[in-house]
Scaffold this active site. Structure first.
Site, PDB file in Angstrom:
ATOM      1  CG  HIS A 163      30.017  36.193  55.763  1.00 38.53           C
ATOM      2  ND1 HIS A 163      29.417  36.586  54.591  1.00 38.53           N
ATOM      3  CD2 HIS A 163      29.018  36.245  56.700  1.00 38.53           C
ATOM      4  CE1 HIS A 163      28.145  36.850  54.789  1.00 38.53           C
ATOM      5  NE2 HIS A 163      27.869  36.649  56.046  1.00 38.53           N
ATOM      6  CB  CYS A 209      25.738  40.405  57.414  1.00 40.17           C
ATOM      7  SG  CYS A 209      24.968  38.786  57.119  1.00 40.17           S
ATOM      8  CG  HIS A 268      27.511  36.505  60.944  1.00 38.78           C
ATOM      9  ND1 HIS A 268      28.116  37.664  60.512  1.00 38.78           N
ATOM     10  CD2 HIS A 268      26.778  36.051  59.907  1.00 38.78           C
ATOM     11  CE1 HIS A 268      27.742  37.908  59.268  1.00 38.78           C
ATOM     12  NE2 HIS A 268      26.942  36.945  58.870  1.00 38.78           N
ATOM     13  CG  HIS A 280      25.353  32.805  56.790  1.00 40.29           C
ATOM     14  ND1 HIS A 280      24.107  33.228  57.187  1.00 40.29           N
ATOM     15  CD2 HIS A 280      26.102  33.920  56.657  1.00 40.29           C
ATOM     16  CE1 HIS A 280      24.107  34.557  57.281  1.00 40.29           C
ATOM     17  NE2 HIS A 280      25.314  35.005  56.978  1.00 40.29           N
ATOM     18  CG  ASP A 330      32.749  22.443  55.370  1.00 36.65           C
ATOM     19  OD1 ASP A 330      31.721  23.054  55.736  1.00 36.65           O
ATOM     20  OD2 ASP A 330      33.086  21.337  55.839  1.00 36.65           O
ATOM     21  CG  HIS A 331      33.783  23.515  59.440  1.00 38.23           C
ATOM     22  ND1 HIS A 331      32.927  22.811  58.637  1.00 38.23           N
ATOM     23  CD2 HIS A 331      33.318  23.357  60.703  1.00 38.23           C
ATOM     24  CE1 HIS A 331      31.984  22.243  59.373  1.00 38.23           C
ATOM     25  NE2 HIS A 331      32.198  22.571  60.641  1.00 38.23           N
ATOM     26  CD  GLU A 347      24.516  35.208  53.343  1.00 42.91           C
ATOM     27  OE1 GLU A 347      25.534  35.395  52.655  1.00 42.91           O
ATOM     28  OE2 GLU A 347      23.837  36.122  53.808  1.00 42.91           O
TER      29      GLU A 347
HETATM   30 NI    NI Z   1      26.018  36.937  57.003  1.00 35.69          NI
END
Ligand code: NI
Length: 140
Positions: A14, A33, A39, A41, A79-80, A129
């Site tokens: 995200h 972020c 990037h 998490h 997911d992914h 997160e």
């Molecule tokens: Ni982030």
């Protein structure tokens, strides 16, 4: 009242970026972020359901059903994935832990109600997160 919890895990990309703001303000507020090239998490979530024990099963809710709902309705959709670009229910929203957990609630609460015929209900969703940052939502 008994509370049961199921854990789930997903990896997703995200960025936190408010298009109404300058690049500088985004970097000031969202820090790393806000990186424009994304990037990721490793998210951990805990879904807690409450209800009374059914004397015929000894369960508040069958974990098999809870696992399936979390997998089909949340996990497989995030997911992914890129939370900003790939996930329908996050379109137009900031991909923050808080917004994610509220969207998860809106999806899971009615499904849990449906599969348990109203005998159990969603109590809390906790979404981590990072090891240090997490959001909890109780539907209020
Ligand atoms: Ni982030």
């Amino acid at each position: 009242m008994i509370y049961i919890s199921r854990d789930a895990h997903f990896c997703a990309a995200h960025k936190l970026y408010n298009e109404k703001w300058s690049k500088e303000k985004n970097e000031e507020v969202f820090g790393a972020c806000a990186n424009e090239n994304w990037h990721g998490h490793n998210f951990d979530m805990t879904v807690t359901v409450k209800g009374r024990v059914d004397p015929e099963t000894g369960f508040v809710m069958n974990f098999k059903d809870l696992n399936r709902i979390i997998k089909e309705e949340i996990h497989d959709k995030v997911d992914h994935k890129n939370l900003n670009l790939d996930v329908d229910f996050m379109k137009g929203k900031l991909a923050s832990c808080e917004n994610l957990v509220m969207e998860f609630w809106a999806i899971l609460a009615p499904k849990i109600h449906e599969v348990t015929s109203g005998k159990a209900s969603l109590h809390c969703i906790k979404l981590k997160e990072t090891n240090k940052n997490y959001a909890e939502y109780y539907g209020e």
